[in-house]
Scaffold this motif. Structure first.
Motif, PDB file in Angstrom:
ATOM      1  N   PRO A  60       0.211   5.300   0.576  1.00 25.04           N
ATOM      2  CA  PRO A  60      -0.457   6.337   0.906  1.00 25.04           C
ATOM      3  C   PRO A  60      -0.492   7.368  -0.017  1.00 25.04           C
ATOM      4  CG  PRO A  60       0.454   6.056   2.533  1.00 25.04           C
ATOM      5  CD  PRO A  60       1.708   5.330   1.478  1.00 25.04           C
ATOM      6  N   TYR A  85       0.825  -1.086  -0.065  1.00 26.19           N
ATOM      7  CA  TYR A  85      -0.002  -0.087   0.067  1.00 26.19           C
ATOM      8  C   TYR A  85       0.914   0.849   0.306  1.00 26.19           C
ATOM      9  CZ  TYR A  85      -3.251   3.461   1.887  1.00 26.19           C
ATOM     10  OH  TYR A  85      -3.789   4.472   2.482  1.00 26.19           O
ATOM     11  N   GLU A 137       0.683  10.928   0.275  1.00 29.75           N
ATOM     12  CA  GLU A 137       1.365  11.327   0.762  1.00 29.75           C
ATOM     13  C   GLU A 137       2.522  10.798   1.553  1.00 29.75           C
ATOM     14  OE1 GLU A 137       0.212  15.425   1.474  1.00 29.75           O
ATOM     15  OE2 GLU A 137      -1.963  14.064   2.942  1.00 29.75           O
ATOM     16  N   ARG A 138       3.990  10.990   1.360  1.00 31.80           N
ATOM     17  CA  ARG A 138       5.122  11.006   2.247  1.00 31.80           C
ATOM     18  C   ARG A 138       4.456   9.112   2.542  1.00 31.80           C
ATOM     19  NH1 ARG A 138       3.720  16.585   5.017  1.00 31.80           N
ATOM     20  NH2 ARG A 138       2.095  15.676   5.026  1.00 31.80           N
ATOM     21  N   GLY A 139       4.430  10.052   3.656  1.00 33.86           N
ATOM     22  CA  GLY A 139       4.685   8.282   4.247  1.00 33.86           C
ATOM     23  C   GLY A 139       5.935   7.847   4.403  1.00 33.86           C
ATOM     24  N   LEU A 140       6.806   8.007   4.943  1.00 37.32           N
ATOM     25  CA  LEU A 140       7.869   7.974   5.270  1.00 37.32           C
ATOM     26  C   LEU A 140       8.867   8.546   6.494  1.00 37.32           C
ATOM     27  CD1 LEU A 140       9.911   7.986   1.699  1.00 37.32           C
ATOM     28  CD2 LEU A 140       9.254   5.902   2.279  1.00 37.32           C
TER      29      LEU A 140
END
Lengths: 437, 302
Positions: B79, B77, B81-84
């Protein structure tokens, strides 16, 4: 399993950060800060002369004070190992007040002006009837100065005057001052613990109370727990909030359940905090062994410390993590943090009460109040002889139940909050989340 | 065999119905586009497929698992935006995400290195995420999604904010996934990209399903009343012609909706100017989107 993966990652993230290493070093500095400041203050003791003028209406006491001052001033130097000497206390310089010729003003006015112009530190007026045994309006001694908080000098004068006056009164009554000393010698009084019969059939106990054991150890244990809690639990809020703001939480909850995620954070926080306590308690164990004072801190205190530390971390990390999950901005989190902080701070309001009378109804009640139990019950355990067993048992049951409730409620707020966006929820709304299905 | 099947799924938030009685089937191995305006229920649907949130009504079956998260380790998955984690190194981050998907740390690490190599990011493995450019971060994010060799990949707005070069890299990566037999669901606003990539599309508007099917069936459904023209002198020559009730100006070309015989229209146009291109076409996805969710449609619903 995934909980452990998260916990280990959280742990490594935390202990590898500069903030952690700084914290490890800073905490003893902060706790020892008071001591260090005191040492520094002693090193730089203000040793300027304290000059005091004396208006002696008895015309006999001045001599006593002057000779006592001389004796004392010879003693303000400390000889170092290398033979050099250093002044460690201020000298008290006394002068008798003699009015200048044609002086119309009262001595009090003249001397007050001299104090104001820094010629004098203060002045003393001794009443005419100071030696009399009957009270009169002029039998007192007054000390005037512009430094009301400096009491070394007035205390010293009071003592010298008292001694001189007593001696003279005894002599007048034809009493031997040495005899008086013998007759009024204070009875030795000792505060001690109880006796018991040891396994060998001997009577043991009755050891004199040790202030370090009774006051210092319990207080330090409680404050150490408080500091450890403050260093780790609120971090969970920051971590969770950052993950939410960076949309990392969304990736995470697609891989693990929100509850697993929260438990991972909590376990990670417990690891971090345990690392700290192993470091600090280890240092305490080593240093007490080194100085041969290990019997000051019974093994039980260490074990209770770790036990209550885990409970406190579970309670507060779940609360803080839930707040972090519920908010979308740091600012909102700050305001929601206030009630949680109030809970953390309860022991700070009551620790003196508990220390002074650990078994009073007030102390018992507040130490059985679960949010405060870890810190206050730890303190009571550390104060010999410790609380009754039933209270300890009740505390454990109540706190474990409360911990479970916090983790459960935190988990619900966490789950719902994590995906909510926009405005921060109100307290009421969060309670709604907790009771919702 | 369907990778995802939704039956009568409804999700409400208070008085607001985010997803209303939606049925959906995504065949295994297909590339499926989710389209729809912002706030129409796409993300809610995706979250329900991932079991991050649960439907109030209806049934969700993912990779053969009904109503549980059991399949989640087999889903990748990404998402919106971003997510790091900014402070982690690229390799550590990929290893972490991989282990959360049930991989051993060692497998996750080596798979991560293979992907970084493929994406030309090997030199960045030991760098912190915050040091990456936006495009590189997006690639790392994509790697984290496909690292655990999922059977189903869900990408929420994967193309937003990409420059043309990175857009092409991602497009090829999606086609590679398709070649490998992986089911891909992505949501997008980029209709051209959806047309290029998708086997079938699904459109949701105000919580309701409004389109569902292969591109051909969807376009056929919206008729052949669309005529694409390129004229010397541009748009002004198509204005004011009887039967032309809508002009979609694409700059060089114009798309017209024309009610009548196309031959008549061609005659009229050649009378006005030189016609460089005249095509009887299916409406573009863009046009269909606008027809469903454009201002006119909104007014009609209101």
């Amino acid at each position: 399993m995934k909980v452990l993966t998260i916990a280990v990652t959280e742990y490594l993230n935390a202990v590898r950060s500069k903030a952690f290493i700084l914290g490890v070093v800073m905490m003893p500095v902060m706790m020892g800060g008071g001591l260090i400041a005191k040492l520094i203050a002693e090193e730089s003791e203000d040793v300027r002369d304290r000059t005091v003028a004396i208006v002696d209406h008895t015309e006999r006491l001045y001599e006593n004070i002057a000779s006592a001052a001389e004796e004392r001033n010879a003693d303000v130097f400390e000889v170092e190992d290398d033979g050099s000497s250093e002044q460690v206390a201020a000298r008290f310089v006394v002068e008798a007040y003699v009015p200048a010729e044609g002086e119309q003003r009262s001595p009090e006015i003249v001397l007050s002006d001299r104090v104001r112009s820094d010629e004098l530190f203060g002045f003393v007026v001794i009443g005419e009837d100071a030696f009399e045994t009957k009270r009169s309006h002029d039998d007192g001694v007054s000390y005037f100065s512009d430094n009301p908080t400096y009491d070394d000098l007035p205390d010293w004068i009071e003592r010298i005057v008292q001694d001189a006056v007593e001696k003279e009164r005894f002599a007048k009554a034809d009493l031997d001052p040495d005899l008086i000393d013998d007759l009024t010698r204070r009875v030795r009084f000792k505060e001690a613990g109880l006796f018991e019969v040891s396994e060998e059939g001997e009577e043991v106990g009755g050891e004199e109370d040790d202030d370090v054991k009774n006051f210092v150890v319990p207080s330090v244990a409680m404050f150490l727990l408080f500091m450890l809690l403050m260093m780790s639990a609120p971090q969970a809020l920051n971590v969770v909030l950052e993950e939410k703001m960076q949309k990392i939480s969304e990736v995470l909850v697609s891989a693990v359940t929100p509850f697993e995620l929260m438990m991972g954070k909590i376990v990670g926080t417990v690891f971090v905090s345990m690392t700290l306590s192993v470091l600090y308690l280890g240092a305490v164990v080593i240093s007490t062994h080194y100085f041969g004072i290990e019997n000051l801190i019974p093994l039980g205190v260490y074990l209770w410390f770790l036990f209550f530390q885990v409970l406190a971390l579970l309670i507060y990390t779940s609360i803080f993590a839930a707040i972090g999950a519920a908010c979308s901005e740091m600012r909102d989190a700050q305001s929601l943090m206030t009630p949680a902080m109030m809970l953390v701070l309860i022991p700070m309001f009551f620790w003196m009460v508990v220390l002074e009378s650990p078994n009073s109804p007030m102390s018992v009640a507040v130490s059985l109040f679960p949010p405060a139990t870890p810190m206050l019950m730890l303190m009571r355990v550390a104060i010999p002889p410790g609380p009754p067993l039933w209270q300890l048992g009740l505390a454990i049951v109540l706190t474990c139940a409360f911990t479970a409730a916090c983790v459960w409620a935190g988990g619900k707020v966490f789950r719902i909050g994590l995906l909510a966006t926009g405005q921060a929820p109100t307290m009421r709304r969060m309670i709604g989340w907790i009771v919702s299905k | 065999m369907n990778a995802v099947r939704l039956t009568g799924v409804t999700k409400t938030y208070g008085a607001h119905t985010a997803v209303d009685d939606v049925d959906l089937e995504v065949p295994a191995g297909s590339v499926h586009g989710f389209i729809g305006p912002n706030g129409s229920g796409k993300t809610t649907t995706i979250r329900m497929i991932l079991h991050i949130i649960h439907p109030d009504r209806g049934e969700i079956e993912v990779l053969g698992e009904r109503g549980t998260r059991a399949a989640n380790d087999r889903i990748g998955y990404l998402p919106e935006e971003r997510g790091l984690y900014k402070k982690m190194t690229v390799r550590r981050l990929l290893t972490y995400y991989g282990s959360l998907k049930g991989m051993t740390a060692r497998d996750a690490r080596s798979a991560g290195d293979v992907w970084l190599e493929r994406m030309g990011l090997s030199d960045w493995a030991t760098k912190k995420v915050e040091a990456l450019s936006k495009g590189m971060a997006q690639k790392v994010q994509f790697i984290s999604t496909v690292l655990s060799a999922p059977e189903l990949v869900i990408l929420d707005e994967p193309f937003s904010g990409l420059d043309p070069v990175n857009l092409e890299v991602l497009r090829e990566a999606i086609l590679e996934l398709k070649k490998a037999g992986i089911t891909v669901i992505f949501s997008t606003h980029d209709m051209a990209m959806a047309e290029q990539l998708c086997d079938s599309v699904f459109m949701i508007f105000r919580g309701r399903k409004v389109l569902d099917g292969t591109l051909e069936t969807v376009r056929a459904e919206y008729g052949s009343d669309t005529i694409r023209v390129r004229l010397e002198g541009g748009r002004r020559h198509v204005e004011g012609i009887a039967g032309v009730d809508r002009i979609l100006d694409l700059g060089q070309t114009q798309e017209l909706r024309y009610d009548g015989d196309p031959q008549e229209l061609l005659k009229t146009l050649t009378g006005r100017t030189r016609v460089q291109h005249f095509e009887i076409a299916h409406p573009s996805l863009h046009d269909i989107f606008i027809r469903i969710a454009g201002p006119e449609a909104r007014e009609a619903v209101a």
